[in-house]
Design a protein around this motif. Structure first.
Motif, PDB file in Angstrom:
ATOM      1  N   LEU A  66      -6.939 -51.020   8.979  1.00  0.00           N
ATOM      2  CA  LEU A  66      -6.175 -50.065   8.180  1.00  0.00           C
ATOM      3  C   LEU A  66      -6.487 -50.236   6.701  1.00  0.00           C
ATOM      4  CD1 LEU A  66      -2.674 -50.309   9.927  1.00  0.00           C
ATOM      5  CD2 LEU A  66      -4.651 -48.919  10.549  1.00  0.00           C
ATOM      6  N   LYS A  67      -6.431 -49.134   5.996  1.00  0.00           N
ATOM      7  CA  LYS A  67      -6.685 -49.134   4.552  1.00  0.00           C
ATOM      8  C   LYS A  67      -5.435 -49.594   3.806  1.00  0.00           C
ATOM      9  CE  LYS A  67      -7.916 -46.078   0.698  1.00  0.00           C
ATOM     10  NZ  LYS A  67      -8.212 -44.674   0.303  1.00  0.00           N
ATOM     11  N   VAL A  68      -5.603 -50.514   2.859  1.00  0.00           N
ATOM     12  CA  VAL A  68      -4.494 -51.017   2.060  1.00  0.00           C
ATOM     13  C   VAL A  68      -4.162 -50.012   0.973  1.00  0.00           C
ATOM     14  CG1 VAL A  68      -3.661 -52.901   0.607  1.00  0.00           C
ATOM     15  CG2 VAL A  68      -5.203 -53.394   2.513  1.00  0.00           C
ATOM     16  N   VAL A  69      -2.915 -49.517   0.952  1.00  0.00           N
ATOM     17  CA  VAL A  69      -2.514 -48.519  -0.043  1.00  0.00           C
ATOM     18  C   VAL A  69      -1.455 -49.065  -0.997  1.00  0.00           C
ATOM     19  CG1 VAL A  69      -3.086 -46.565   1.438  1.00  0.00           C
ATOM     20  CG2 VAL A  69      -0.778 -47.547   1.532  1.00  0.00           C
ATOM     21  N   ALA A  70      -0.914 -50.243  -0.744  1.00  0.00           N
ATOM     22  CA  ALA A  70       0.114 -50.794  -1.635  1.00  0.00           C
ATOM     23  C   ALA A  70       0.296 -52.283  -1.346  1.00  0.00           C
ATOM     24  CB  ALA A  70       1.443 -50.055  -1.443  1.00  0.00           C
ATOM     25  N   THR A  71       0.833 -52.976  -2.331  1.00  0.00           N
ATOM     26  CA  THR A  71       1.281 -54.360  -2.148  1.00  0.00           C
ATOM     27  C   THR A  71       2.731 -54.454  -2.605  1.00  0.00           C
ATOM     28  OG1 THR A  71       0.469 -55.042  -4.332  1.00  0.00           O
ATOM     29  CG2 THR A  71      -1.036 -55.301  -2.462  1.00  0.00           C
ATOM     30  N   PHE A  72       3.482 -55.398  -2.049  1.00  0.00           N
ATOM     31  CA  PHE A  72       4.914 -55.497  -2.346  1.00  0.00           C
ATOM     32  C   PHE A  72       5.320 -56.960  -2.360  1.00  0.00           C
ATOM     33  CE2 PHE A  72       4.340 -55.033   2.196  1.00  0.00           C
ATOM     34  CZ  PHE A  72       5.179 -55.987   2.740  1.00  0.00           C
ATOM     35  N   LYS A  73       6.498 -57.228  -2.919  1.00  0.00           N
ATOM     36  CA  LYS A  73       6.973 -58.610  -3.073  1.00  0.00           C
ATOM     37  C   LYS A  73       8.070 -59.005  -2.104  1.00  0.00           C
ATOM     38  CE  LYS A  73      10.308 -57.418  -6.743  1.00  0.00           C
ATOM     39  NZ  LYS A  73      10.730 -57.672  -8.130  1.00  0.00           N
ATOM     40  N   ASN A  74       8.783 -58.046  -1.505  1.00  0.00           N
ATOM     41  CA  ASN A  74       9.918 -58.381  -0.646  1.00  0.00           C
ATOM     42  C   ASN A  74       9.449 -58.700   0.777  1.00  0.00           C
ATOM     43  OD1 ASN A  74      11.585 -57.940  -2.819  1.00  0.00           O
ATOM     44  ND2 ASN A  74      12.143 -55.859  -2.213  1.00  0.00           N
ATOM     45  N   ASP A  75       8.662 -59.753   0.899  1.00  0.00           N
ATOM     46  CA  ASP A  75       8.085 -60.092   2.202  1.00  0.00           C
ATOM     47  C   ASP A  75       9.086 -60.763   3.132  1.00  0.00           C
ATOM     48  OD1 ASP A  75       8.013 -62.144   0.308  1.00  0.00           O
ATOM     49  OD2 ASP A  75       6.567 -63.281   1.484  1.00  0.00           O
ATOM     50  N   LEU A  76      10.125 -61.402   2.598  1.00  0.00           N
ATOM     51  CA  LEU A  76      11.125 -62.007   3.473  1.00  0.00           C
ATOM     52  C   LEU A  76      11.862 -60.943   4.276  1.00  0.00           C
ATOM     53  CD1 LEU A  76      12.708 -64.796   1.237  1.00  0.00           C
ATOM     54  CD2 LEU A  76      10.923 -65.013   2.971  1.00  0.00           C
ATOM     55  N   ALA A  77      12.063 -59.783   3.693  1.00  0.00           N
ATOM     56  CA  ALA A  77      12.788 -58.712   4.366  1.00  0.00           C
ATOM     57  C   ALA A  77      11.899 -57.887   5.278  1.00  0.00           C
ATOM     58  CB  ALA A  77      13.460 -57.798   3.339  1.00  0.00           C
ATOM     59  N   THR A 104      -0.560 -42.550   8.587  1.00  0.00           N
ATOM     60  CA  THR A 104      -1.288 -43.100   9.733  1.00  0.00           C
ATOM     61  C   THR A 104      -2.654 -43.627   9.293  1.00  0.00           C
ATOM     62  OG1 THR A 104      -0.186 -41.526  11.194  1.00  0.00           O
ATOM     63  CG2 THR A 104      -2.170 -42.591  12.035  1.00  0.00           C
ATOM     64  N   GLY A 105      -2.961 -44.842   9.698  1.00  0.00           N
ATOM     65  CA  GLY A 105      -4.240 -45.449   9.341  1.00  0.00           C
ATOM     66  C   GLY A 105      -4.211 -46.259   8.061  1.00  0.00           C
ATOM     67  N   THR A 106      -3.016 -46.471   7.491  1.00  0.00           N
ATOM     68  CA  THR A 106      -2.896 -47.248   6.254  1.00  0.00           C
ATOM     69  C   THR A 106      -1.862 -48.348   6.429  1.00  0.00           C
ATOM     70  OG1 THR A 106      -1.179 -45.817   5.318  1.00  0.00           O
ATOM     71  CG2 THR A 106      -3.486 -45.210   4.874  1.00  0.00           C
ATOM     72  N   VAL A 107      -1.852 -49.292   5.476  1.00  0.00           N
ATOM     73  CA  VAL A 107      -0.933 -50.412   5.548  1.00  0.00           C
ATOM     74  C   VAL A 107      -0.625 -50.894   4.137  1.00  0.00           C
ATOM     75  CG1 VAL A 107      -2.750 -52.156   5.714  1.00  0.00           C
ATOM     76  CG2 VAL A 107      -0.494 -52.643   6.693  1.00  0.00           C
ATOM     77  N   ALA A 108       0.569 -51.444   3.959  1.00  0.00           N
ATOM     78  CA  ALA A 108       0.949 -52.132   2.726  1.00  0.00           C
ATOM     79  C   ALA A 108       1.070 -53.616   3.040  1.00  0.00           C
ATOM     80  CB  ALA A 108       2.271 -51.591   2.189  1.00  0.00           C
ATOM     81  N   LEU A 109       0.570 -54.463   2.133  1.00  0.00           N
ATOM     82  CA  LEU A 109       0.563 -55.905   2.337  1.00  0.00           C
ATOM     83  C   LEU A 109       1.470 -56.589   1.323  1.00  0.00           C
ATOM     84  CD1 LEU A 109      -3.276 -56.524   2.817  1.00  0.00           C
ATOM     85  CD2 LEU A 109      -1.568 -56.133   4.592  1.00  0.00           C
ATOM     86  N   SER A 110       2.045 -57.727   1.737  1.00  0.00           N
ATOM     87  CA  SER A 110       2.845 -58.511   0.800  1.00  0.00           C
ATOM     88  C   SER A 110       1.928 -59.143  -0.237  1.00  0.00           C
ATOM     89  CB  SER A 110       3.623 -59.592   1.548  1.00  0.00           C
ATOM     90  OG  SER A 110       2.740 -60.577   2.047  1.00  0.00           O
ATOM     91  N   ASP A 111       2.495 -59.433  -1.395  1.00  0.00           N
ATOM     92  CA  ASP A 111       1.703 -60.042  -2.466  1.00  0.00           C
ATOM     93  C   ASP A 111       1.090 -61.367  -2.025  1.00  0.00           C
ATOM     94  OD1 ASP A 111       2.177 -57.989  -4.228  1.00  0.00           O
ATOM     95  OD2 ASP A 111       3.931 -58.929  -5.140  1.00  0.00           O
ATOM     96  N   SER A 112       1.884 -62.202  -1.341  1.00  0.00           N
ATOM     97  CA  SER A 112       1.372 -63.511  -0.940  1.00  0.00           C
ATOM     98  C   SER A 112       0.248 -63.384   0.073  1.00  0.00           C
ATOM     99  CB  SER A 112       2.509 -64.368  -0.371  1.00  0.00           C
ATOM    100  OG  SER A 112       3.083 -63.751   0.767  1.00  0.00           O
ATOM    101  N   GLY A 131       8.486 -68.145   2.104  1.00  0.00           N
ATOM    102  CA  GLY A 131       8.412 -67.825   3.511  1.00  0.00           C
ATOM    103  C   GLY A 131       8.545 -69.027   4.424  1.00  0.00           C
ATOM    104  N   GLN A 132       8.241 -68.775   5.716  1.00  0.00           N
ATOM    105  CA  GLN A 132       8.386 -69.800   6.728  1.00  0.00           C
ATOM    106  C   GLN A 132       7.471 -70.985   6.469  1.00  0.00           C
ATOM    107  OE1 GLN A 132      10.630 -69.442   9.194  1.00  0.00           O
ATOM    108  NE2 GLN A 132      10.205 -71.414  10.143  1.00  0.00           N
TER     109      GLN A 132
END
Length: 837
Positions: A637-648, A604-612, A432-433
């Motif tokens: 917000l409640k975390v429901v997933a994590t993902f790796k494509n944070d640059l996009a 609504t009320g949830t979020v997915a976060l990047s792995d980093s 990332g940046q």
């Protein structure tokens, strides 16, 4: 002492030119940054829509996390709304004649052919707010029914005409019942009835802003408005609003002005601090060279009884005399520099083109004092050695060059160099940046380390290369090689600024282009849609459902580009950052690279976060993520997933509804569609003016990063210009110092052309070593950054920039030495050899 210093300066004018130019340019830079900082606090554009108001109440865009210091804040990217209940509260404030609520929302007037009529942004308002400009009817009457509108005169419509207006849906037909004229505006205005405007704004119980009218109409003054603003602010102290008066009203009116005022002060502050450091460095190096050239003079003063304190005082007073004249001229020159920087910032979109600077004596006086202070620090640094030599050894030491650098300096230099080399590996583990920024920091640390050990490194390189010069040319090459070997410290002083310029420019540019290429590469692989629907002002949210009903569509994903503000405790402080985020509805046309949880749970009320982000903030599926939406409203917000494509996709991906609800437009940024039947899509969007179907999607909304990149380019350009002055000063002064040497060579039989060729060989040697070290400084951090981001060791970006940097450095170095050499050879040798030093 002052008389002696003034006589010395007059007698050695040429010797002080370098210090004069360095202080002049440094003071001009600092003055320009001061003007920009003051403009960020007091400047703006002329108020237009709120020109008749004394005070404007708008949502507070400053986010301050609890526990942070005064500098721990961030500016929300969207304008938050204001509670409509505050209108009555403001009316009750003493001195308020009236408080008028205003609604602002996208409203585009569409012609019969489906084309947008206005050539500038168009917004809808409630007719009750027309008095804030003021807009006055020049024809017709005010709108009363829901299908009636008043257009401003710039939209070229007549009373009785029917026009189609698109807000957040398909265009609806309205009847023009009036034409209004007001102050010239950067925006086109469409006025609806108050009830209809509330409905179209889509924020029940909320308004965009409140205009406050105080005192007697037409008799308000700045002082009265300021007092009224204080009373209004006191009455609304706990309502999380911003109260503006005077020039600050434009910040509540124009979104770009609001953001500009916030970032301009920060940019000018950081840039100004950097300019001060560079100024001290350049002035110190230039002054040190000037003092070194006078070592015999100071040695004689020490031998005849001058104390170290008297020598230091003499150098200090001389420097202050030169710095005072240069500082005054530089402060005045800073006005022109600030205008140039404003134009450059406007050209890259950092400030609006009509943003006006505020110029007062305060930044000019501050720049003068800073310039004098920097010169005093530089004088203290340069005077230590000539003031501390032993009087008995003074004349002997003055005739010889110190052969090596101090042991302490070498140890510090090698340790610094090792730290910088180690830091270049950070992007392999931190994407990332931040990883790109660490590459730049690592390169700067390496440059500092090389500057400290420069004489030793350059000396070793000269020992390897110098013999080749003697073989190429029996006379000129031999002399150049001998000079380089015996005076490696002098050559190191010339190599260091050239190396700094090359490494600094190359790393700053290619770290950002490599990061941008990595973002685009990941975006391309993460978007699985066949076609993308985009619009000039956005895509109506209702379009997603309509597209899903089109035959042949295999998948649809609405995409809302937004931003979030996060805070993280780092020791005793709080770090606040604003970064890109996205809102989606399902993953039918996107691939987030999910590593845990499921995007299907993203509601609504949830979020997915990047792995980093999840790793650094210790978050996992099921936890609660806290941050602030784009309009500054807090989110849990409640975390429901994590993902790796944070640059996009950034570090946060939420539901499209949550993201959309906290933007002023209230629309999607794009709709991603998987289908082969593009003709049906074109038929569908034909009902929505301004929409288009494309086959590719641009990278995510990283306007902050792009702006920072462009700012870096401007800053690097200015700093490199200053460094170029330092390089030119160093090379010209060190070459001019050798006039007696040139004269002696010519008296013993060396020809003028041979001396010129000798200096040409030395120039090529100097530039060649600087280029090699500059490439080495930039190659390691950029190579590891490219591996971490794109998987290849080659940085991304146009190759001509790299070649241009090398060519510019080579031209600067060779031209400076050639010019000084030719000037030194103008005098007859017999006259030069008898000149005093």
């Amino acid at each position: 002492m002052l008389t002696l210093a003034w006589q010395t300066v007059k007698a050695r004018t040429s010797g002080f030119i370098g210090a004069f130019v360095a202080v002049l340019c440094g003071t001009a830079l600092v003055a320009a940054c001061g003007i920009l900082m003051e403009s960020g606090l007091r400047g703006g554009v002329p108020t237009q829509r709120y020109a008749a108001t004394d005070v404007v109440v708008s949502g507070d865009r400053i986010v301050r996390p609890p526990g942070g210091d005064v500098l721990a804040f961030e500016h929300a990217s969207e304008q938050p709304p204001v509670s409509a209940e505050l209108v009555a509260k403001v009316r009750a404030v003493p001195g308020v004649r009236d408080a008028v609520a205003e609604q602002t929302f996208p409203a585009t007037v569409v012609g019969p052919d489906g084309q947008v009529l206005a050539d500038k942004p168009s917004f809808g308002h409630n007719w009750g707010s027309a008095v804030l400009a003021p807009f006055r009817l020049v024809e017709g009457r005010a709108p009363a029914a829901g299908d009636e509108v008043v257009l401003d005169a710039g939209l070229a419509a007549a009373v009785g005409d029917e026009v189609r207006i698109a807000t957040r849906s398909v265009p609806v037909t309205y009847r023009v019942v009036g034409v209004a004229a007001g102050v010239g505006s950067r925006q086109a205005s469409v006025f609806f009835s108050d009830a209809k405007a509330d409905e179209l704004a889509g924020r029940p119980g909320k308004v965009s802003a409140i205009g406050v009218l105080g005192g007697t109409p037409g008799q308000a003054d700045a002082a009265g408005a300021g007092d009224l603003a204080d009373r209004v602010e006191e009455a609304l102290a706990g309502d999380h609003v911003s109260v503006s008066s005077g020039a600050d009203r434009s910040a509540a009116e124009f979104d770009d002005v609001s953001q500009t005022k916030s970032i301009l002060a920060l940019i000018a502050g950081s840039f100004g601090g950097y300019a001060v450091l560079v100024a001290i460095f350049v002035v110190a190096s230039t002054l040190a060279l000037t003092v070194e050239q006078r070592r015999r003079e100071f040695a004689l003063l020490r031998a005849v009884g001058a104390t170290p304190r008297q020598v230091r005082k003499l150098i200090g007073v001389e420097t202050l005399v030169v710095a005072a004249v240069a500082g005054v001229l530089g402060s005045l020159l800073g006005i022109a520099v600030s205008q140039g920087l404003r134009s450059a910032f406007a050209g890259i979109g950092v400030v609006p083109a009509d943003f006006e600077l505020t110029i007062s004596p305060i930044p000019l006086a501050a720049a003068l004092l800073i310039g004098l202070g920097a010169a005093r620090v530089a004088a203290w640094s340069a005077s230590r050695r000539p003031s501390s030599i032993n009087p008995v050894e003074a004349l002997g030491e003055a005739s010889l060059q110190k052969r090596d650098v101090g042991r302490v300096r070498l140890v510090i230099g090698w340790v610094t160099l090792a730290i910088g080399v180690g830091a270049t590996a950070v992007p392999l583990f931190l994407r990332g940046q931040l990883g790109a920024a660490m590459s730049v920091m690592a390169a700067l640390v390496i440059i500092i380390g090389l500057a400290l050990v420069g004489p030793r490194v350059v000396g070793r390189m000269i020992e390897v290369v110098a013999p080749g010069l003697g073989r190429l040319s029996r006379v000129s090459g031999h002399l150049a090689a001998a000079n380089a070997v015996k005076n490696s410290r002098r050559m190191a002083a010339a190599v260091t600024p050239l190396m700094l310029a090359i490494g600094f420019a190359v790393v700053n540019f290619y770290s950002q282009t490599t990061f941008t290429a990595a973002v685009q590469q990941e975006t391309t692989s993460s978007i699985t849609a066949d076609h993308v629907i985009t619009g000039v002002a956005g895509v109506p949210a209702e379009l997603t459902a309509a597209v899903r009903g089109v035959p042949g569509v295999d998948g649809v994903t609405p995409l809302v580009r937004t931003q979030v503000i996060t805070a993280r405790e780092t020791g005793d402080s709080v770090e606040v950052q604003r970064g890109p985020a996205h809102g989606i509805d399902g993953d039918a046309a996107v691939d987030l690279g999910v590593t845990s949880g499921s995007v299907k749970d993203l509601t609504t009320g949830t979020v997915a976060l990047s792995d980093s982000y999840a790793f650094w903030n210790n978050k996992k599926v099921g936890d609660t993520a806290e941050f602030w939406y784009a309009d500054g409203q807090p989110a849990r917000l409640k975390v429901v997933a994590t993902f790796k494509n944070d640059l996009a996709f950034g570090d946060h991906v939420m539901s499209a509804a949550d993201a959309r609800a906290h933007t002023n437009a209230g629309m999607d940024s794009a709709v991603l569609v998987r289908t082969n039947d593009v003709a049906r899509l074109n038929d569908l969007i034909g009902r929505y003016p301004g929409l288009a179907v494309t086959s590719a999607l641009a990278g995510p909304d990283r306007s902050d990063q792009r702006m920072q990149f462009l700012l870096n380019l401007v800053a690097v350009g200015v700093i490199l210009g200053y460094v170029a002055i330092s390089v030119s000063n160093t090379l010209v002064m060190s070459t001019a110092q050798r006039r007696r040497e040139f004269a002696l060579l010519r008296l013993v039989g060396t020809g003028r052309r041979q001396v010129v060729r000798m200096m040409r060989a030395e120039a090529l040697l100097t530039v060649g070593i600087a280029v090699v070290l500059g490439i080495a400084v930039s190659a390691l951090p950029l190579g590891l950054l490219a591996i971490g981001l794109t998987g290849t060791p080659l940085p991304s970006g146009p190759g001509w920039v790299f070649l241009a940097v090398l060519a510019g450095a080579a031209l600067l170095g060779t031209a400076s030495i050639a010019l000084a050499t030719r000037m030194s050879l103008r005098t007859k040798p017999i006259e030069t050899i008898g000149m005093r030093e």
